[in-house]
Design an enzyme around this catalytic site. Structure first.
Site, short mmCIF file in Angstrom:
data_model
loop_
_atom_site.label_atom_id
_atom_site.label_comp_id
_atom_site.label_asym_id
_atom_site.label_seq_id
_atom_site.Cartn_x
_atom_site.Cartn_y
_atom_site.Cartn_z
CG HIS A 74 0.48 -7.66 -3.37
ND1 HIS A 74 1.15 -7.81 -2.03
CD2 HIS A 74 0.48 -6.51 -3.50
CE1 HIS A 74 1.71 -6.88 -1.47
NE2 HIS A 74 1.54 -5.79 -2.48
CD GLU A 110 4.87 -3.94 -0.68
OE1 GLU A 110 3.68 -4.45 -0.92
OE2 GLU A 110 5.19 -3.14 -1.77
CG HIS A 130 3.21 -3.69 -6.45
ND1 HIS A 130 4.31 -3.55 -5.98
CD2 HIS A 130 2.18 -3.64 -5.47
CE1 HIS A 130 4.19 -3.38 -4.46
NE2 HIS A 130 2.86 -3.50 -3.97
CD GLU A 131 -1.64 -3.62 -5.81
OE1 GLU A 131 -1.77 -4.55 -5.24
OE2 GLU A 131 -0.96 -2.58 -5.32
MG MG Z 1 1.91 -3.83 -2.05
#
Ligand code: MG
Length: 496
Positions: free
Chosen positions: A270, A296, A266-267
């Protein structure tokens, strides 16, 4: 800062020069925030709070500098601006808006209130006592509504708050988006949910080994550790200090390794956005994501569409099983279903990709009513329970697992939650378009080869930074606005 081809209007060039100290102080604050969450000794927090207060005041002063605002006016009045110069004017106007429209006194009051409220929220959560936080929350809502009045809005005060996080996104857009998702997701959730947890969730791991697995995986996926790093913190996050200095954090609890694995992906999603922004936009206000929702979408795409795929389960097995030897006792199918276990629950951050959007829908409805004045803080626990019952079929037994679970409101953050569902919607949309342009995308995922996909994401989304508004970026790159149907189709295909 070196001259570059994207900015030639003299006002734009001067404005960017004037922006340099703002850039430096903002990045110093982000770096200090990163340090606070990772390596700062606990007793450093008092001094750090003072430092942050001083730097915030400095930024406020710089953003309200009459010379800067005058330059911005002149830039906006100029004819024949390039795409980038228009973006520069737009983003600078947005950045200055909160400082120029909201009285400093109100900002100061809100800042003091949220500092106190954060402590009371923590205590309330620990003691499972909503009363400790209730009056602060009421006051935060009151001041936030004042702030919305100063910012200005049409139709609904919540629109002013939504726009802070997702430019141009309104209550009407949100009602349409959640309205389209509600019934189809309910059907998918009912059919896909299984009670039984996977035995893999109980397998314990060595934290040092897990870290090695993460580093090897990230390296294999092409993350360059001369421009990127990974550390640990209580809550995972990403920070972009510069295009060549992007940092993520994760947490490791010693069991249930998917928690860590998916937070890293997830990160990592980003981080990839920040790493692939056009270097010519560095040191300008355009060197960030288009919006919270678009940012996101990049993390959700990497976490869910890539990370929770069958191909990723297959492709990552070699690296993961080297450091998590218990994996050799499980089949690919068992690992895949562990990655995709669907079970409605009370806690947003533990939710699977189907039930997640209901957690957001509930928060959206609650926030809209609180800000609109249709609900009061005293109604909140009951309203919360009713909505959880209605959408997820579960009812919290206490406040800590209910209204007190999120940090957002104690910090004065209203209008942020919908960006999570925008992220899911856009991630599925990106998946659809990526598969059309790269037919063997998933075949390559099973070799952990993301090169072509990363290049595609760069061209479609990353390289632009904040040059376009989120809605413009969607139209430019995909020829359509936010379209929930792709998320419904993706989840249907996967779970039914
Ligand atoms: Mg996030």
């Amino acid at each position: 800062m070196s001259r570059n081809s994207k900015f030639s209007n003299p006002h734009a060039i001067t404005l960017i020069e004037r922006y340099q100290p703002i850039w430096a102080v903002s990045k110093a604050m982000e770096l200090s925030g990163w340090d606070l969450e990772t390596f700062m000794p606990p007793k450093g927090s008092f001094a750090r709070g003072n430092m942050t207060g001083q730097l915030t005041a400095l930024i406020q002063k710089m953003y309200t500098d009459p010379h800067l605002l005058d330059l911005l006016d002149r830039l906006q009045e100029s004819q024949d601006l390039t795409l980038y110069e228009k973006g520069l004017a737009r983003v600078m106007r947005r950045e200055t808006k909160i400082y120029t429209k909201v009285p400093a006194k109100l900002m100061q009051e809100l800042s003091e209130l949220t500092t106190r409220a954060s402590l009371n929220w923590r205590a309330a959560r620990e003691k499972n006592n909503y009363e400790i936080f209730k009056s602060d929350l009421g006051k935060i809502i009151e001041l936030t509504r004042d702030m919305a009045d100063h910012l200005g809005y049409e139709v609904h005060p919540y629109n002013a708050l939504l726009d802070l996080h997702e430019e141009g996104f309104t209550v009407q857009d949100a009602d349409v988006m959640f309205g389209e998702l509600r019934d189809p997701l309910k059907v998918i959730l009912e059919k896909a949910a299984t009670e039984r947890d996977s035995p893999l969730a109980l397998e314990t791991y060595d934290q040092g080994g897990m870290k090695m697995a993460e580093i090897e995986l990230l390296t294999k996926l092409g993350y360059d550790f001369t421009r990127f790093r990974e550390d640990t913190s209580a809550h995972p996050f990403t920070v972009g200090i510069s295009i060549d200095d992007v940092r993520i954090t994760t947490r490791r609890k010693g069991y249930d390794f998917k928690d860590t694995l998916f937070s890293v992906l997830h990160e990592g999603g980003h981080a990839l956005y920040e790493l692939q922004i056009d270097p010519e936009l560095e040191f300008t206000p355009l060197s960030g994501g288009a919006s919270m929702g678009i940012h996101e979408s990049q993390s959700r795409f990497m976490e869910n569409m890539i990370g929770r795929s069958r191909e990723f389960a297959r492709g990552s097995f070699g690296i993961l099983s080297k450091y998590l030897p218990f994996l050799k006792n499980y089949s690919e199918e068992e690992i895949y279903s562990y990655f995709n276990h669907v079970k409605p629950g009370l806690i947003r951050v533990e939710a699977d990709e189907v039930s997640y959007n209901f957690h957001i829908m509930i928060r959206y409805e609650v926030e809209k009513q609180l800000i609109g004045g249709q609900a009061q803080v005293s109604d909140l626990p009951e309203l919360w329970s009713e909505l959880y019952e209605k959408y997820l079929g579960v009812r919290p037994n206490d406040f800590s697992d209910g209204v007190l679970q999120d940090i957002h409101w104690s910090g004065g953050s209203f209008g942020y939650f919908p960006s999570y569902t925008i992220g899911n919607v856009v991630a599925a949309q990106i998946r659809y378009h990526a598969m059309r342009d790269i037919p063997d995308m998933y075949a390559k995922v099973s070799d952990l080869d993301l090169d072509e996909l990363k290049q595609w994401l760069k061209e479609k989304v990353h390289v632009w930074g904040a040059t376009y508004t989120p809605k413009e970026l969607m139209m430019r790159s995909f020829g359509e606005g936010y379209q929930p149907k792709y998320l419904i189709n993706y989840l249907r295909e996967k779970y039914l």
